[in-house]
Design an enzyme around this catalytic site. Structure first.
Site, PDB file in Angstrom:
ATOM      1  N   ARG A 135       0.811  -1.229   0.000  1.00 21.27           N
ATOM      2  CA  ARG A 135       0.000   0.000   0.000  1.00 21.27           C
ATOM      3  C   ARG A 135       0.835   1.266   0.000  1.00 21.27           C
ATOM      4  O   ARG A 135       0.381   2.320   0.438  1.00 21.27           O
ATOM      5  CB  ARG A 135      -0.971   0.006   1.188  1.00 21.27           C
ATOM      6  CG  ARG A 135      -1.967  -1.145   1.137  1.00 21.27           C
ATOM      7  CD  ARG A 135      -2.994  -1.046   2.216  1.00 21.27           C
ATOM      8  NE  ARG A 135      -3.929  -2.167   2.136  1.00 21.27           N
ATOM      9  CZ  ARG A 135      -4.905  -2.396   3.008  1.00 21.27           C
ATOM     10  NH1 ARG A 135      -5.059  -1.566   4.025  1.00 21.27           N
ATOM     11  NH2 ARG A 135      -5.695  -3.421   2.855  1.00 21.27           N
ATOM     12  N   LYS A 157       4.186  11.231 -11.396  1.00 17.13           N
ATOM     13  CA  LYS A 157       3.366  10.364 -12.248  1.00 17.13           C
ATOM     14  C   LYS A 157       4.055   9.013 -12.401  1.00 17.13           C
ATOM     15  O   LYS A 157       5.235   8.940 -12.722  1.00 17.13           O
ATOM     16  CB  LYS A 157       3.185  10.984 -13.630  1.00 17.13           C
ATOM     17  CG  LYS A 157       2.250  12.177 -13.694  1.00 17.13           C
ATOM     18  CD  LYS A 157       2.091  12.587 -15.150  1.00 17.13           C
ATOM     19  CE  LYS A 157       1.229  13.805 -15.286  1.00 17.13           C
ATOM     20  NZ  LYS A 157       1.107  14.221 -16.703  1.00 17.13           N
ATOM     21  N   GLU A 199      12.457  18.720 -24.172  1.00 20.94           N
ATOM     22  CA  GLU A 199      11.692  19.088 -22.972  1.00 20.94           C
ATOM     23  C   GLU A 199      12.289  20.328 -22.306  1.00 20.94           C
ATOM     24  O   GLU A 199      11.569  21.172 -21.768  1.00 20.94           O
ATOM     25  CB  GLU A 199      11.676  17.914 -21.983  1.00 20.94           C
ATOM     26  CG  GLU A 199      10.888  16.706 -22.451  1.00 20.94           C
ATOM     27  CD  GLU A 199       9.385  16.960 -22.472  1.00 20.94           C
ATOM     28  OE1 GLU A 199       8.921  17.871 -21.751  1.00 20.94           O
ATOM     29  OE2 GLU A 199       8.674  16.242 -23.202  1.00 20.94           O
ATOM     30  N   LYS A 259       9.012  23.057 -14.007  1.00 19.14           N
ATOM     31  CA  LYS A 259       8.042  21.983 -13.825  1.00 19.14           C
ATOM     32  C   LYS A 259       7.713  21.793 -12.351  1.00 19.14           C
ATOM     33  O   LYS A 259       6.556  21.567 -11.983  1.00 19.14           O
ATOM     34  CB  LYS A 259       8.574  20.674 -14.424  1.00 19.14           C
ATOM     35  CG  LYS A 259       7.532  19.561 -14.361  1.00 19.14           C
ATOM     36  CD  LYS A 259       7.867  18.380 -15.231  1.00 19.14           C
ATOM     37  CE  LYS A 259       6.732  17.357 -15.193  1.00 19.14           C
ATOM     38  NZ  LYS A 259       7.022  16.188 -16.044  1.00 19.14           N
ATOM     39  N   GLU A 269      -2.878  17.924 -12.032  1.00 14.96           N
ATOM     40  CA  GLU A 269      -3.069  18.281 -13.428  1.00 14.96           C
ATOM     41  C   GLU A 269      -4.507  18.691 -13.728  1.00 14.96           C
ATOM     42  O   GLU A 269      -5.190  18.117 -14.577  1.00 14.96           O
ATOM     43  CB  GLU A 269      -2.669  17.099 -14.341  1.00 14.96           C
ATOM     44  CG  GLU A 269      -2.336  17.532 -15.745  1.00 14.96           C
ATOM     45  CD  GLU A 269      -1.605  16.468 -16.544  1.00 14.96           C
ATOM     46  OE1 GLU A 269      -1.243  16.749 -17.672  1.00 14.96           O
ATOM     47  OE2 GLU A 269      -1.366  15.378 -16.002  1.00 14.96           O
ATOM     48  N   ARG A 273      -0.911  22.743 -14.792  1.00 12.22           N
ATOM     49  CA  ARG A 273       0.056  21.705 -15.164  1.00 12.22           C
ATOM     50  C   ARG A 273      -0.080  21.286 -16.623  1.00 12.22           C
ATOM     51  O   ARG A 273       0.827  20.687 -17.196  1.00 12.22           O
ATOM     52  CB  ARG A 273      -0.095  20.497 -14.230  1.00 12.22           C
ATOM     53  CG  ARG A 273       1.055  19.496 -14.376  1.00 12.22           C
ATOM     54  CD  ARG A 273       1.074  18.491 -13.258  1.00 12.22           C
ATOM     55  NE  ARG A 273       2.108  17.499 -13.464  1.00 12.22           N
ATOM     56  CZ  ARG A 273       2.374  16.495 -12.629  1.00 12.22           C
ATOM     57  NH1 ARG A 273       1.695  16.381 -11.495  1.00 12.22           N
ATOM     58  NH2 ARG A 273       3.319  15.614 -12.896  1.00 12.22           N
ATOM     59  N   ASN A 277       2.475  20.385 -21.158  1.00 11.05           N
ATOM     60  CA  ASN A 277       2.143  19.551 -22.311  1.00 11.05           C
ATOM     61  C   ASN A 277       2.229  20.326 -23.617  1.00 11.05           C
ATOM     62  O   ASN A 277       1.717  19.875 -24.644  1.00 11.05           O
ATOM     63  CB  ASN A 277       0.730  18.966 -22.158  1.00 11.05           C
ATOM     64  CG  ASN A 277       0.704  17.839 -21.153  1.00 11.05           C
ATOM     65  OD1 ASN A 277       1.501  16.917 -21.224  1.00 11.05           O
ATOM     66  ND2 ASN A 277      -0.202  17.927 -20.193  1.00 11.05           N
ATOM     67  N   HIS A 280       2.810  18.569 -26.842  1.00 12.23           N
ATOM     68  CA  HIS A 280       2.465  17.155 -26.651  1.00 12.23           C
ATOM     69  C   HIS A 280       1.153  16.763 -27.316  1.00 12.23           C
ATOM     70  O   HIS A 280       0.977  15.598 -27.668  1.00 12.23           O
ATOM     71  CB  HIS A 280       2.390  16.835 -25.149  1.00 12.23           C
ATOM     72  CG  HIS A 280       3.731  16.742 -24.498  1.00 12.23           C
ATOM     73  ND1 HIS A 280       4.609  17.802 -24.468  1.00 12.23           N
ATOM     74  CD2 HIS A 280       4.352  15.716 -23.838  1.00 12.23           C
ATOM     75  CE1 HIS A 280       5.709  17.441 -23.817  1.00 12.23           C
ATOM     76  NE2 HIS A 280       5.582  16.183 -23.432  1.00 12.23           N
ATOM     77  N   HIS A 284       2.247  13.837 -29.268  1.00 12.04           N
ATOM     78  CA  HIS A 284       1.847  12.486 -28.870  1.00 12.04           C
ATOM     79  C   HIS A 284       1.149  11.759 -30.012  1.00 12.04           C
ATOM     80  O   HIS A 284       1.303  10.535 -30.172  1.00 12.04           O
ATOM     81  CB  HIS A 284       0.913  12.547 -27.664  1.00 12.04           C
ATOM     82  CG  HIS A 284       1.648  12.582 -26.360  1.00 12.04           C
ATOM     83  ND1 HIS A 284       1.060  12.950 -25.168  1.00 12.04           N
ATOM     84  CD2 HIS A 284       2.941  12.298 -26.046  1.00 12.04           C
ATOM     85  CE1 HIS A 284       1.957  12.887 -24.188  1.00 12.04           C
ATOM     86  NE2 HIS A 284       3.101  12.497 -24.702  1.00 12.04           N
ATOM     87  N   HIS A 296      10.387  10.207 -28.259  1.00 14.12           N
ATOM     88  CA  HIS A 296       9.371  11.093 -27.678  1.00 14.12           C
ATOM     89  C   HIS A 296       9.717  12.561 -27.885  1.00 14.12           C
ATOM     90  O   HIS A 296       8.903  13.355 -28.372  1.00 14.12           O
ATOM     91  CB  HIS A 296       9.229  10.784 -26.187  1.00 14.12           C
ATOM     92  CG  HIS A 296       8.392  11.787 -25.442  1.00 14.12           C
ATOM     93  ND1 HIS A 296       7.019  11.778 -25.471  1.00 14.12           N
ATOM     94  CD2 HIS A 296       8.757  12.837 -24.657  1.00 14.12           C
ATOM     95  CE1 HIS A 296       6.564  12.779 -24.723  1.00 14.12           C
ATOM     96  NE2 HIS A 296       7.591  13.436 -24.207  1.00 14.12           N
TER      97      HIS A 296
END
Length: 1548
Positions: A135, A157, A199, A259, A269, A273, A277, A280, A284, A296
């Site tokens: 947990r 994330k 980035e 960031k 997000e 946030r 992106n 992206h 993406h 990427h």
């Protein structure tokens, strides 16, 4: 801020209230100490992958063991390590479970601390394990890639992938520490470092302009930090840290800080946030298509540029911002467009259609329902909103589309007042001058385009100057290097794209370079794209070489790439040929002050081109402190001799670049063509540029009102449609503006002659030819001149709509035709991005500043479907035009083609005589050839207009002699219908024409006429039809060959028009199909065995790569068969078989024999295959996209087999690569073919699973999936669609592991996939029937496991019923007396059986009811097929006009049905009993049957075919007294008896 622990200096960044991000160099001891002292635990577990373990695990283990050994904690904590496989496959449910099992096995508890050492995959996976194990346990991120350091490790994330997508299962779980050790980057491949820099640039672009300025100015130093290994832990402490290390660390910390700040405010997000992106949303989507080949960060880089273009399109961001971001990303070796060769050359790039990308973008967590959200920049360092912005699909698609269409209309911003971008010519000169100068110069209004980016990048690589930005990027600050230049590092080429100005200027700049002891390269290499390598630079190279410079052309003589030795420029007297380009002159002028001696430049070789540009260069040099003297003779006449003193440029503090006068011509021309007003600021009479005279010298003379001041130009156009042509205009001083003038002249009344533009043939393309060819699509005729062209203007209403303009990657072509598009509907401008060379935001300015709406057009989507082609736009009954030399048989072929199609044949010569009331020969005799050609053209136009459907039209051999007629034919072939070139060997033509007298005699040798016309025939036609060798007259061929020729004519034209495409029906689901691979060097070698070879085959594969003519054997090495030889081979093959042809050109890399490097030749052969009307074309998906598009567009009713061959044995059928290849192939192919290589039997079952899954998809296309090699034979057995097969009679197999049709059937039976069936003959008496022998012999030859037996019974009773109900029943033949009695036992009759009224064949057929399989019994009558086959062996269907049937029994019914199917006009029926004949005729009311009592013909037309269905002894051939009933007429008789029907008609 910096903090020190022992000798380690780190920067700490706060996130969520904790300084948990620690950044520095060589941190491993620091990491061990920090973790052990601040995160007490019983167990520390370090998890990494095999790649990272090899590099860094050996450093971590001793540090942790040493620190734990010194610990006073009891019991001693444990330090465990787990090494897992690298890559995304580990980031899965299984991968997560494996780590959890390891932790449980080692009895890890809730106080355990997990360390994630690796890139993004390790961080995401291990973080998710930490979030869920017990947990939740503590963990630390130790990222080893730049991308992970600045992106995935920060923010908490964590996630794993599933088959449904990436990162779909995960959690937010913040690490206790994130340790950023920049020393790890020294082992990172350069591409991976660039991947992370995307980035870094992103965060600076959205948040901090100061950071961005640092990034755009220091790319070389940042790269140096990772390319130079730090020894003895240099950088761990500040005192040992180099400047480049400090710079690298600062940009990493800066990016992380942004960031971290955003995450702290918006951890989950919900809004802010979203900003991280940026790039992206589109990135993406691109990544989803191109992964794993493209990284990427590379996809995000492209996404950032596209998203900034959206912002620019919305009027929010200026072009300055787009240009700065583009330059910055390029400086880190990142792609900024999907046209980047790294992207465009990938097969998967074909899938990047607008629709595909928009569909992927629908699934994005930022979106609000269906509305897509994108982060919009307002300037560098700031976003439009503190969150992602909703952007409509139409705006996104317009940016994504590679083509554009301009919506005609009046500019809504009328009267338009605007400025154009800075002059390209002045910008490039200013960059060179300021870079070579002393001091700092601030350049304002610099053009932000591809050309200037290339120039700046090259000067930076030469270390000739430093560049920085002020005023938000509006001002470029150049710190000049005073002529000091360095050789770029070894292997580093100066890549200039298609920037001609930069290439020419930099050639001389590079001669100024002096060698240095620090150089690791001997030469400076400048190169460009394919077109740049064709553009001439020879005169400049010659002049510099003669002066002592050492310049080597590495490929083509007089073209890039060049290798230039760093010896400095000698100087003295230089002679230069300047009749091709003034840029050669400007190149030497700009660099001359830095030569070792003062230079006298003498221009030779004729008229100097573009003198105003030379004057511009001299004027700008004077501004920068160097004055050039041009000599004059005694009379004061200026000479082409220039004296340039030695010196150093002195940079003015500020230099303002005037607007581009060439670019200004487009908005001014729009005003002229739309009848509106436009004012251009910063361009007037004081301009340095010759193109500034365009308004006065061109538009004013065309009827516009023009006013011009020193700094402003205004044009008011006349009412739409009232522009006047200019009789003649010399545009030598404004050559680039001629394209605009040409576009306007297209709609001006009269002829406009433009001269002085010969140099435009060697620009980005041959611009003169380009304008002529593209205007022809609109119906505008032009005449090419030695130094220009003449444009024959047309009223706007007469110009053709819906034209697609090819731009040749030339910005000026695109913008010129955008002018014309403002009055011509539905014009598509292809390659819209080529405008980025001089006006990157042209399309946005056209809409926002001028007020003409622009829409995006996705050509990829238009051409993606395998069902689309040019012919699909044609009317199905579009007339066919036949062209070719007189004597090729156009009339003969045309008449037969028309008969087979049911159309009307028309001879153009006869039409000519009917219309003009005079014969062709007499017309030429009276009025001459020129008048005849003009009249012939009018006739052609009349035929195209009035006979556009339902006709086959034969044209005269000389129709191609005039360009106007050729244009009509070409346009017809492209937009309306087929034009077929009827070809025949020239010696046959000469033999025929020497005896022909109907047409005027040639005034020159026939062979010369043929050689002149043959290229024109090909140019004007869409297809080729090869007539057989022999006399044109049908009688010259033996009956079998004549019949084969007639059948081929019918097949060709039915297939070509789509009336009856010659495609196999066996590709339907549930049916197996096969094609035989011919491996003969000459297909005629197969003809003696063709019937045996083709047993079981549904098609024939012609392996073009294996063909060899007699001349081919004389060559050593690779042989490419000529198009002529391949055409002959197809023609030969067509005369012996009607099977469809699979046309294949297989290269060596694909397992064939064709040279891999001969790609163009391969495409030419494929195009030839389509011209020949082959049914299936095998197209490898690795061919250039443009070539594939062309083939798809021209395929007509033929089908494309989209193929991918991988011989390596590395391709895995359950891997991502195969799915990628399938998607690409399915995007344009009608059939998909993927071929791998099996390494084991198991590989075939993995293949089978993949093929099965594909087959279940909705709308799945026929799929050929095969493994090569002996281990792959199972895949050939299991494959059901078009399995390639061999035959024992072939000289060799086409591929290893290939099986014969017979072998596959036997294997299918042994595997239980092809159960043996029982076949019978029902009837009595049948004991002497030959049917079992015939059928069982056939089964044996084909490897079929079935058995055919006699089944004789007294009646159709229970025995037959049981046989029919048997699950193994395969079918039956039925003979007398049961042909009627069997019918009640059947479920359905075929149309033939119903019409004939009897059944001779029973076929079990599988049917589906609500998804449940079942079986029905179908009754057929195939007697008519035997009769039809007997007839068509000698005559084509089109030749059957009138027929006679003798007899009125059951077989007579079959004969009438066969003749009706063949299209017979009248069918006479004769029988001893007239009443019975009349009853039979009544059964066929639509067959035009006429019963006759005597052998006399009601309409006077004797039958040309007779079918007798009575015993031979009852048939007489004696003539009647008057001969009218004679059976000895020129006719073909078929004697039909029950025995013949019983053996020819079963079809089993």
């Amino acid at each position: 801020m910096a903090s020190s622990t022992t000798d380690t200096d780190v920067y700490k960044v706060s996130i969520l209230g904790n300084e948990s991000i620690h950044c520095g160099f060589h941190l491993i001891p620091y990491i061990a100490q920090t973790v052990l002292t601040t995160l007490p635990s019983s167990t520390y577990v370090l998890i990494t992958d095999t790649h990272i373990a090899k590099l860094h695990l050996s450093a971590f283990e001793p540090e942790f063991e040493r620190a734990l050994g010194a610990s006073t904690v009891t019991p001693k904590p444990r330090f465990l390590t787990l090494v897992i496989p690298p890559g995304e496959t580990s980031k899965s449910r299984e991968g997560k479970a494996n780590i959890e099992d390891f932790l449980l096995l080692h009895k890890c508890t809730r106080d355990s601390v997990i360390l994630a050492l690796g890139g993004g995959v390790i961080g995401d996976l291990v973080g998710f394990v930490a979030a869920t194990f017990m947990r939740g346990v503590k963990f630390c991120q130790i990222p080893t890639t730049l991308l992970a350091m600045v992106d995935s490790s920060v923010g908490g994330k964590t996630a794993i992938d599933t088959p449904h997508g990436k990162n779909l299962i995960g959690a937010f779980w913040q690490p206790e520490y994130i340790f950023i050790d920049a020393a790890f980057l020294e082992t990172l491949p350069t591409r991976e470092f660039s991947n992370g820099m995307a980035e870094v640039v992103k965060t600076a672009a959205i948040w901090n302009e100061e950071e961005f300025i640092s990034l755009e100015s220091h790319s070389s130093e940042i790269f140096a930090a990772i390319q130079t290994p730090s020894k003895d832990h240099a950088g761990r402490s500040k005192s040992t840290r180099s400047r480049s290390q400090e710079l690298l660390l600062s940009v990493i910390v800066g990016s992380i800080s942004v960031k971290a700040h955003i995450v702290t405010i918006d951890e989950r997000e919900t809004g802010l946030r979203n900003l991280v992106n940026f790039g992206h949303s589109i990135g993406h989507a691109i990544e989803a298509v191109l992964t794993p080949t493209i990284l990427h960060g590379e996809c995000v880089s492209i996404g950032m540029i596209l998203e900034t273009e959206i912002s620019r399109q919305m009027g929010i961001l200026s072009q300055v911002g787009v240009g700065r971001l583009t330059r910055c990303l390029k400086s880190y070796n990142l792609p900024v467009s999907i046209s980047d060769p790294r992207i465009a050359n990938l097969p998967a790039a074909k899938l990047l259609s607008v629709d595909r990308l928009l569909d992927i973008m629908r699934i994005d967590k930022k979106n609000s329902g269906p509305a897509k959200k994108i982060v919009i920049l307002s300037r560098i360092g700031a976003t439009h909103e503190p969150r992602a912005t909703v952007v409509p699909d139409i705006v996104i698609s317009k940016t994504l589309a590679e083509s554009a269409t301009v919506v005609p209309g009046v500019p809504s911003q009328h009267p338009v007042v605007m400025s154009t971008p800075g002059s390209k010519s002045i910008s490039n000169r200013a960059l060179v001058l300021a870079a070579l100068g002393k001091g700092t110069c601030k350049l304002r209004n610099l053009l932000h385009s591809d050309d200037t980016q290339v120039m700046m990048a090259a000067l930076s690589e030469l270390k000739g100057a430093t560049f920085s930005w002020e005023d938000g990027g509006e001002t470029l600050v150049v710190a000049g290097g005073e002529g000091s230049l360095s050789v770029p590092p070894k292997g580093k080429e100066l890549y200039l794209g298609n920037a001609g100005t930069a290439a020419r200027f930099l050639t001389t700049v590079c001669t100024l370079v002096q060698s240095s002891p620090n150089d690791n390269a001997d030469v400076t290499v400048i190169t460009g794209n394919a077109r740049m390598k064709q553009r001439p630079i020879g005169p400049l190279v010659t002049a510099l070489s003669a002066n002592g410079s050492q310049i080597q052309c590495l490929e083509s003589e007089g073209c890039l790439p060049l290798a230039i030795t760093p010896n400095g420029l000698k100087g003295g007297r230089i002679q230069l040929a300047a009749s091709v380009s003034s840029q050669y002159v400007s190149s030497i002028l700009l660099c001359a002050p830095y030569a070792q001696e003062s230079i006298t430049l003498e221009l030779i070789g004729g008229q100097v081109i573009s003198q105003p540009y030379i004057d511009m260069t001299i004027a700008m040099m004077k501004t920068f402190g160097v004055e050039v003297k041009r000599r004059a003779d005694a009379s004061g006449k200026l000479l082409d001799v220039y004296d340039i003193p030695k010196g150093v440029y002195v940079n003015p503090p500020n230099y303002s670049i005037e607007s581009d006068a060439s670019s200004a011509t487009y908005p001014l021309a729009i005003a002229a063509i739309t009848g509106t007003s436009c004012t251009i600021d910063n361009i007037g009479t004081a301009s340095l540029q010759g193109d500034a005279k365009f308004a006065v010298e061109v538009l004013q003379k065309m009827g516009c009102q023009v006013s011009q001041t020193e700094t402003q130009t205004t044009v008011q156009g006349p009412p739409i449609g009232q522009l006047k042509a200019i009789e003649e205009v010399d545009m030598e001083i404004m050559t680039d503006a001629f394209l605009t003038a040409t576009a306007v002249a297209a709609v001006a009344s009269g002829r406009t002659r433009i001269l002085g533009i010969a140099n435009q043939r060697v620009k980005e393309c041959n611009r003169i030819r380009a304008m002529i060819d593209e205007l022809a699509k609109f119906g505008v005729d032009c005449i090419e001149l030695d130094d220009g062209l003449e444009v024959i203007g047309q009223p706007i209403s007469k110009l053709k709509r819906g034209v697609s303009v090819h731009c040749y990657d030339d910005h000026r072509v695109a913008m010129a035709f955008s002018v014309l598009s403002t009055v011509i509907e539905n014009t598509i401008i292809e390659e819209k991005r080529c405008v980025e060379k001089t006006w990157p935001n042209w399309w946005d300015d056209l809409e926002n500043k001028i007020g003409i709406k622009v829409e995006g057009v996705d050509l990829a989507s238009l051409n993606a479907s395998g069902s689309t082609s040019e012919s699909s736009k044609r009317s199905p009954d579009a007339s066919v035009f036949l062209i070719g030399m007189r004597g090729t048989g156009k009339t003969f072929v045309g008449e037969l083609a028309a008969l087979s199609l049911g159309w009307t044949f028309l001879d153009a010569d006869q039409y000519f005589e009917t219309k003009l009331k005079i014969g062709v020969r007499e017309f030429v005799h009276q009025k001459g050839w020129e008048a005849f050609r003009a009249a012939e053209l009018d006739i052609l136009k009349s035929l195209v207009a009035d006979k556009a459907s339902g006709h086959v039209i034969s044209l005269g051999g000389g129709i191609v002699e005039t360009s106007a007629a050729r244009d009509v034919l070409k346009q017809y072939a492209i937009t309306q219908g087929p034009v077929v070139f009827i070809a025949r060997p020239i010696d046959e033509i000469v033999k025929y024409l020497n005896t022909e007298t109907a047409r005027p005699a040639y005034e020159e040798p026939i062979i010369d006429v043929f050689r002149r016309r043959e290229p024109w025939f090909t140019e004007c036609s869409s297809h080729d039809f090869i007539n057989p060798v022999g006399e044109v007259n049908n009688d010259a061929l033996c009956p079998i060959k004549a019949s084969a020729n007639r059948n081929e004519i019918a097949r060709f034209f039915k297939h070509l028009t789509g009336v009856e495409p010659n495609l196999t029906h066996s590709l339907e689901p549930g049916r197996r199909s096969y094609f035989l691979c011919l491996t003969y060097p000459d297909v005629q070698q197969a003809f003696p065995y063709i019937d045996e070879l083709t047993e079981g085959a549904d098609a024939l594969e012609l392996r073009v790569d294996l063909l060899r003519s007699e001349k081919g054997y004389e060559k050593i090495g690779d042989v490419v068969p000529s198009v002529a030889y391949v055409s002959e081979q197809v023609a030969h093959l067509r005369r012996v078989t009607g099977l469809p042809i699979v046309f294949t050109v297989r290269t060596k890399a694909q397992g064939g024999a064709f040279p891999d490097e001969k790609q163009k030749e391969a495409v030419d052969l494929l195009k030839a295959g389509l011209r020949l009307g082959v049914e299936y074309l095998d197209v490898e998906i690795c061919l250039p996209e443009k070539s594939i598009r062309e083939l798809v567009a021209k395929k007509g009713t033929s089908q494309i087999i989209a193929s991918w061959h991988d011989w390596s044995g590395n391709m895995k059928w359950n891997g991502a690569l195969v799915k990628e290849k399938y998607d690409i192939a399915a995007s344009f192919g009608d059939i998909v073919k993927i071929v791998g290589k099996a390494n084991s039997l198991q590989d075939n079952f993995v293949l089978y699973d993949f093929a099965t899954a594909i087959g279940r998809q909705a709308g799945a296309k026929p799929f050929i999936a095969i493994n090569m090699g002996g281990d792959g034979q199972m895949s050939r057995i299991l494959n059901s669609t078009f399995t390639p097969v061999s035959h024992p009679l072939l000289p060799n197999k086409a591929a290893p592991g290939q099986l014969s049709f017979k072998q596959i059937q036997q294997a299918l039976h042994l595997l239980g996939l092809f159960p043996a069936k029982k076949f019978y003959l029902f009837g009595t008496p049948i004991s002497h029937s030959m049917s079992p022998t015939l059928h069982n012999t056939g089964f044996g030859l084909l490897g079929l496991p079935h058995q055919y037996n006699l089944f004789e019974t007294k009646d159709v009773g229970e025995e037959i019923k049981l046989a029919l109900a048997d699950p193994d029943f395969g079918g039956a033949s039925v003979t007398i007396p049961y042909k009627l009695d069997i019918i009640p036992l059947l479920d359905k009759l075929t149309p033939a059986a119903e019409a004939i009224g009897a059944v001779n064949t029973v076929i079990p057929k599988l049917v589906w009811n609500d998804g449940v399989p079942g079986r029905i019994l179908v009754g057929d009558n195939t007697d008519w097929l035997g009769i039809k086959a007997s007839i068509t062996q000698r005559l084509s269907a089109s030749e059957i006009q009138t027929a006679l049937v003798i007899g009125a029994g059951g077989t007579a019914r079959a004969a009438i049905y066969a003749l009706q199917n063949l299209g017979a006009g009248t069918i006479y029926l004769h029988n001893r009993t007239t009443k019975k004949a009349e009853e039979l005729a009544a059964v066929f009311p639509d067959a035009r049957v006429k019963v006759i009592e005597e052998l006399k013909w009601a309409d006077g037309q004797a039958p040309n075919i007779i079918v007798s269905t009575v015993p031979a002894s009852a048939t007489t051939t004696s003539a009647s007294d008057d001969g009218n009933g004679s059976l000895s007429l020129p006719a073909f008789a078929v004697l039909v008896s029950p025995w013949i029907c019983g053996r020819c008609g079963h079809g089993l």
